[in-house]
Design a protein around this motif. Structure first.
Motif, PDB file in Angstrom:
ATOM      1  N   MET A 219       0.794  -1.214   0.000  1.00  0.00           N
ATOM      2  CA  MET A 219       0.000   0.000   0.000  1.00  0.00           C
ATOM      3  C   MET A 219       0.833   1.274   0.000  1.00  0.00           C
ATOM      4  SD  MET A 219      -2.862  -1.174  -0.455  1.00  0.00           S
ATOM      5  CE  MET A 219      -3.465   0.504  -0.641  1.00  0.00           C
ATOM      6  N   ALA A 220       2.033   1.259   0.564  1.00  0.00           N
ATOM      7  CA  ALA A 220       2.857   2.473   0.550  1.00  0.00           C
ATOM      8  C   ALA A 220       3.180   2.909  -0.884  1.00  0.00           C
ATOM      9  CB  ALA A 220       4.140   2.257   1.357  1.00  0.00           C
ATOM     10  N   PRO A 221       3.649   2.013  -1.778  1.00  0.00           N
ATOM     11  CA  PRO A 221       3.851   2.442  -3.164  1.00  0.00           C
ATOM     12  C   PRO A 221       2.548   2.875  -3.844  1.00  0.00           C
ATOM     13  CG  PRO A 221       5.025   0.403  -2.738  1.00  0.00           C
ATOM     14  CD  PRO A 221       4.140   0.639  -1.565  1.00  0.00           C
TER      15      PRO A 221
ATOM     16  N   ILE B 128       3.154  -4.447  -7.504  1.00  0.00           N
ATOM     17  CA  ILE B 128       1.702  -4.506  -7.696  1.00  0.00           C
ATOM     18  C   ILE B 128       1.040  -3.231  -7.179  1.00  0.00           C
ATOM     19  CG2 ILE B 128      -0.413  -5.722  -7.030  1.00  0.00           C
ATOM     20  CD1 ILE B 128       1.289  -8.283  -6.859  1.00  0.00           C
ATOM     21  N   GLY B 129       1.429  -2.811  -5.979  1.00  0.00           N
ATOM     22  CA  GLY B 129       0.843  -1.602  -5.413  1.00  0.00           C
ATOM     23  C   GLY B 129       1.155  -0.364  -6.233  1.00  0.00           C
TER      24      GLY B 129
ATOM     25  N   ASP C 287      -7.177  11.001  -3.172  1.00  0.00           N
ATOM     26  CA  ASP C 287      -7.075   9.576  -2.866  1.00  0.00           C
ATOM     27  C   ASP C 287      -5.827   9.281  -2.046  1.00  0.00           C
ATOM     28  OD1 ASP C 287      -9.401   8.981  -4.117  1.00  0.00           O
ATOM     29  OD2 ASP C 287      -8.535   7.717  -5.673  1.00  0.00           O
ATOM     30  N   SER C 288      -4.706   9.823  -2.475  1.00  0.00           N
ATOM     31  CA  SER C 288      -3.446   9.485  -1.823  1.00  0.00           C
ATOM     32  C   SER C 288      -3.394  10.005  -0.396  1.00  0.00           C
ATOM     33  CB  SER C 288      -2.277  10.055  -2.631  1.00  0.00           C
ATOM     34  OG  SER C 288      -2.236   9.465  -3.914  1.00  0.00           O
ATOM     35  N   LEU C 289      -3.890  11.215  -0.170  1.00  0.00           N
ATOM     36  CA  LEU C 289      -3.907  11.745   1.186  1.00  0.00           C
ATOM     37  C   LEU C 289      -4.844  10.934   2.077  1.00  0.00           C
ATOM     38  CD1 LEU C 289      -3.926  15.583   0.414  1.00  0.00           C
ATOM     39  CD2 LEU C 289      -2.041  14.241   1.375  1.00  0.00           C
ATOM     40  N   ALA C 290      -5.999  10.555   1.538  1.00  0.00           N
ATOM     41  CA  ALA C 290      -6.945   9.777   2.333  1.00  0.00           C
ATOM     42  C   ALA C 290      -6.477   8.344   2.537  1.00  0.00           C
ATOM     43  CB  ALA C 290      -8.319   9.789   1.658  1.00  0.00           C
ATOM     44  N   TRP C 291      -5.629   7.856   1.642  1.00  0.00           N
ATOM     45  CA  TRP C 291      -5.103   6.492   1.761  1.00  0.00           C
ATOM     46  C   TRP C 291      -3.747   6.456   2.452  1.00  0.00           C
ATOM     47  CZ3 TRP C 291      -6.401   1.908  -1.587  1.00  0.00           C
ATOM     48  CH2 TRP C 291      -7.732   1.961  -2.026  1.00  0.00           C
ATOM     49  N   ALA C 292      -3.265   7.612   2.898  1.00  0.00           N
ATOM     50  CA  ALA C 292      -1.901   7.657   3.435  1.00  0.00           C
ATOM     51  C   ALA C 292      -1.715   6.768   4.647  1.00  0.00           C
ATOM     52  CB  ALA C 292      -1.541   9.101   3.786  1.00  0.00           C
ATOM     53  N   GLY C 293      -2.769   6.576   5.432  1.00  0.00           N
ATOM     54  CA  GLY C 293      -2.650   5.751   6.617  1.00  0.00           C
ATOM     55  C   GLY C 293      -2.788   4.269   6.363  1.00  0.00           C
ATOM     56  N   ILE C 294      -3.230   3.881   5.170  1.00  0.00           N
ATOM     57  CA  ILE C 294      -3.478   2.466   4.893  1.00  0.00           C
ATOM     58  C   ILE C 294      -2.204   1.622   5.010  1.00  0.00           C
ATOM     59  CG2 ILE C 294      -4.171   0.830   3.096  1.00  0.00           C
ATOM     60  CD1 ILE C 294      -6.353   2.721   2.282  1.00  0.00           C
ATOM     61  N   PRO C 295      -1.072   2.072   4.457  1.00  0.00           N
ATOM     62  CA  PRO C 295       0.127   1.240   4.627  1.00  0.00           C
ATOM     63  C   PRO C 295       0.503   1.025   6.087  1.00  0.00           C
ATOM     64  CG  PRO C 295       0.478   2.904   2.935  1.00  0.00           C
ATOM     65  CD  PRO C 295      -0.810   3.242   3.606  1.00  0.00           C
ATOM     66  N   LEU C 296       0.187   1.995   6.936  1.00  0.00           N
ATOM     67  CA  LEU C 296       0.545   1.879   8.347  1.00  0.00           C
ATOM     68  C   LEU C 296      -0.451   1.031   9.131  1.00  0.00           C
ATOM     69  CD1 LEU C 296       1.539   5.602   9.016  1.00  0.00           C
ATOM     70  CD2 LEU C 296       3.057   3.669   8.539  1.00  0.00           C
ATOM     71  N   GLY C 297      -1.681   0.879   8.598  1.00  0.00           N
ATOM     72  CA  GLY C 297      -2.704   0.157   9.334  1.00  0.00           C
ATOM     73  C   GLY C 297      -2.303  -1.264   9.663  1.00  0.00           C
ATOM     74  N   GLY C 298      -1.920  -2.020   8.652  1.00  0.00           N
ATOM     75  CA  GLY C 298      -1.505  -3.397   8.881  1.00  0.00           C
ATOM     76  C   GLY C 298      -0.218  -3.487   9.675  1.00  0.00           C
ATOM     77  N   LEU C 299       0.706  -2.559   9.422  1.00  0.00           N
ATOM     78  CA  LEU C 299       1.993  -2.577  10.118  1.00  0.00           C
ATOM     79  C   LEU C 299       1.785  -2.348  11.617  1.00  0.00           C
ATOM     80  CD1 LEU C 299       4.961  -2.853   9.148  1.00  0.00           C
ATOM     81  CD2 LEU C 299       5.099  -0.353   9.237  1.00  0.00           C
TER      82      LEU C 299
END
Length: 447
Positions: free
Chosen positions: A63-65, A121-122, A369-381
């Protein structure tokens, strides 16, 4: 992108639903593949490594990429054209996805290599998803479909993918193993690429037209295009408030999907089939909510529907898993949550449709989209690390509380009043920008 009028209807001037059908079909198959991968990939990592932390790390590297690349590709999508971006990036995603089971079968899939492949993929999915979203309004114009209805249909398509994908992913993983699910995911990306190339007319999906340069001025470059999108987004308080709120809920949703659900499925003994079943139940209920919203969006009080939908869609899922309830109760709660979630994107899509000019669509959409998705890579981590140290139930309770506070306290801000007043104000904004910049298009709100 091309404006409304005869040119938007094809050479013959007749309306055709083929472009909209093609875009929605490509969205459906690629999103279905993504939902299958959302079940197969975490389960594959969890059962092969036994580590919740590594499961979260894989989610981060995917998700980070996605977030970073998508943030900076808006101007390129506007300049290159979404059609070319869509089919090429889907092809890259398919190649990287199919490499995972191939390398694993040959005992060559190290953990660093897995991280590299999911990062590819991301990175490809970001601009690919954006390109499809950007083409929805033009396809609607060519078919004579109202843009709000097209937005609703796009939401229904996503919800259908969220229904079929988890069911297929859970079944494939339970019966044939997670690598089969990843192979099917690659096939879905490849099919999406083919659909875009074959179903869309050659004249569709070209680059957006910028405001003509004055005499002696050079055409706008990349950073000027990027800055225009950033300036527009910064000047809209409602959109900024939406982004902050959705960004927090996206982080919590990512933690829930990539780590908390797989760990719950393993610890409860329900297995990967339960992940697919809960996702499918929630997706089916969300389809019903999206259909109602698409039909009745013009009669709804947007702010009330929006916050009621979040109240149902968020915290209850966390709390029911923490309560160790039977699977039947879990499914009932997920159904209610899905129904509430189904109203969110059609309502937001209608609001955003009224606010973003056509020529800025790609770059504003990408940044939002990117600002609203910025936390997604950190969620699982974060979830993987906290579950490993504190256990599953405390994390579920904390996540449910955070979700509830985010989706209720945020609603007290004054910007939300513009959501209900957005329709008449949006028409005035639409007229002004149509005269100066060309017709509007809606932007897609991250989930």
């Amino acid at each position: 992108m091309r404006g409304a009028g005869p040119a938007a209807k094809g050479i013959s001037g007749r309306r055709s639903l083929r472009p909209l059908t093609g875009v929605l079909a490509a969205m459906a198959v690629s999103l279905t593949g993504t939902r299958i991968s959302a079940v197969a990939l975490p389960w594959f990592v969890l059962v092969t490594t036994g580590s919740a932390t590594r499961t979260g790390l894989v989610a981060f590297f995917q998700m980070a990429p996605y977030v970073v690349v998508k943030a900076f590709t808006g101007p390129l999508v506007d300049r290159t054209g979404p059609r070319a971006v869509s089919w090429t990036t889907d092809l890259v995603s398919a190649t990287a996805a199919v490499a995972i089971p191939l390398f694993h079968a040959r005992h060559l899939l190290s953990f660093p290599l897995l991280l590299a492949l999911v990062a590819v993929i991301g990175a490809a999915r970001g601009p690919g998803d954006l390109a499809k979203e950007v083409m929805v309004p033009e396809a609607a114009e060519r078919g004579g479909v109202p843009l709000e209805r097209a937005t609703g249909l796009s939401g229904v398509t996503e919800r259908l993918a969220s229904t079929i994908g988890p069911a297929a992913g859970g079944s494939l993983v339970a019966l044939l193993g997670p690598l089969t699910g990843l192979t099917v995911n690659a096939g879905c990306f490849a099919l999406g690429s083919v659909i875009i190339q074959l179903a869309l007319p050659r004249g569709m999906g070209h680059a957006a037209e910028d405001v003509p340069a004055q005499a002696g001025e050079t055409p706008p470059g990349y950073w000027r295009r990027f800055g225009e999108g950033f300036a527009f987004l910064r000047g809209d308080p409602l959109l900024l408030t939406v982004i902050v709120m959705v960004g927090i809920t996206n982080l919590l949703d990512a933690a829930f999907t990539t780590v908390l659900m797989p760990v719950w499925a393993r610890e409860s003994g329900n297995g990967p089939a339960a992940i697919g079943l809960t996702g499918s139940v929630m997706g089916a209920a969300a389809v019903a909510g999206s259909l109602i919203a698409a039909v009745a969006a013009h009669r709804l009080r947007r702010r009330v529907v929006f916050f009621a939908g979040f109240l149902l869609a968020g915290a209850p899922r966390f709390l029911v898993l923490a309560s160790d309830a039977p699977l039947e109760v879990v499914l009932a709660v997920f159904a209610v949550s899905g129904f509430g979630a189904g109203f969110l994107n059609p309502v937001l899509g209608a609001v955003l449709l009224e606010r973003v000019p056509r020529r800025l669509l790609g770059r504003v959409n990408a940044l939002g989209d990117s600002l609203a998705w910025a936390g997604i890579p950190l969620g699982g981590l974060i979830a993987g690390a906290v579950v490993a140290s504190a256990g599953l139930v405390p994390v579920l309770l904390a996540g449910g509380l955070a979700y509830f506070l985010t989706t209720t306290a945020t609603g007290l801000r004054p910007e939300w009043r513009e959501m209900d007043r957005g329709r008449p104000g949006g028409r005035r904004l639409l007229k002004r920008h149509t005269e100066e910049d060309g017709p509007h298009r809606n932007t897609h709100t991250p989930r």
